[in-house]
Design an enzyme around this catalytic site. Sequence first.
Site, mmCIF file in Angstrom:
data_model
loop_
_atom_site.group_PDB
_atom_site.id
_atom_site.type_symbol
_atom_site.label_atom_id
_atom_site.label_comp_id
_atom_site.label_asym_id
_atom_site.label_seq_id
_atom_site.Cartn_x
_atom_site.Cartn_y
_atom_site.Cartn_z
ATOM 1 N N VAL A 48 57.760 79.876 -13.495
ATOM 2 C CA VAL A 48 58.896 80.668 -13.036
ATOM 3 C C VAL A 48 60.179 80.225 -13.734
ATOM 4 O O VAL A 48 61.279 80.557 -13.299
ATOM 5 C CB VAL A 48 59.047 80.544 -11.491
ATOM 6 N N HIS A 107 53.901 84.724 -11.335
ATOM 7 C CA HIS A 107 54.456 84.195 -10.086
ATOM 8 C C HIS A 107 55.961 84.400 -9.978
ATOM 9 O O HIS A 107 56.631 83.693 -9.230
ATOM 10 C CB HIS A 107 54.089 82.707 -9.933
ATOM 11 N N CYS A 164 66.672 94.155 2.700
ATOM 12 C CA CYS A 164 66.863 95.458 2.051
ATOM 13 C C CYS A 164 66.350 95.483 0.619
ATOM 14 O O CYS A 164 66.327 96.537 -0.015
ATOM 15 C CB CYS A 164 68.339 95.880 2.073
#
Length: 253
Positions: free
Chosen positions: A112, A128, A139
């Site tokens: 990552v 990942h 949201c």
Amino acid sequence: MHQPIGPPFSDTLVQRLRDAQRVAVLTGAGISAESGVPTFRDPDGLWQKFRPEELANVEAFLSNPELVQGWYAHRREIVEAVEPNPGHVALAELERWVTGRGGEFLLSTQNVDGLHARAGTENLVELHGSLLRSYCLRCGAPAAESAGAHGPLTCEECGGLVRPDVVWFGEMLPEEAIAQSTEAAALADVYLSVGTSAVVYPAAGLPQIARQAGAYVAEVNPTPSDIAPRLNEQVRGRAGDVLPLLVAALPEA
Ligand code: BJW
Ligand code: ZN
């Protein structure tokens, strides 16, 4: 007695790469170790200090969002302060070598840290997610980091909790990312598994899919991974040492 010092990989691997039309690669934390990014499960890894069940799942995040946000902020600072190493650079060169001959290349990373993109790899899948992005749990809006906030970081739009855009245990991998990676594994002539302990699925299944579909599969790792016995070749060594030698052994495009 003198042992002749040869490359740490076989002539077969070099020959298979020379003949390959499709090459695919899986990487894990080990490839970034030489840049100074800690791995997860090695003796000095991230999880010797923090237990995964406390940090790498959504329940842990909900029960202590500030702790988890702080842990990721700390790791983001580490990756922003380091550089890609010769292992990342060699994989970018391997891609250019393969595509320069009209072949296809895909690099699927479990990492990552964004270092493959910074090293110049183009056809890249982040299985990942990425430490460098965050989004709102409520949201879904992408969230910018705001430094120096008190309490957990929350969304500017709706006040929901902001989480890193990474895949935790029990969560689905991005659908397109795993589909593309699975297809590349199934079609590969040569598959490299680099710097991963191969204990986390579905990523750890990719080299095995490649092997079952007939690819020549080699692992680059100083210590054998969980799946090493099921692969064609184990190249023992650090990615930053082995991969530049491997690329140098290929003929000019
Ligand atoms: C060097 C080196 C040098 C050192 N050069 N090498 C099938 C069977 C069993 C379980 C499952 C299964 N399918 C799914 C599961 C459940 C679970 C799982 O796999 N559990 C196992 C642990 C048993 N998988 C999931 O939950 C996944 N989701 C999923 O499958 O969804 C569908 C589903 C949902 C619900 C139920 C069932 C299915 C998601 C997995 C997400 C993993 N996330 C993490 C955290 C990401 C965010 C973050 O960064 O914090 O990803 S966990 C962590 O491990 C991180 C890594 O990407 C991943 C892999 O670790 P990696 O990269 O291999 O690092 P290490 O440290 O383990 O190894 C380093 C290696 O480098 C070592 O081998 C060293 O020797 C080597 N090395 N120096 C070369 N210089
Ligand atoms: Zn929101």
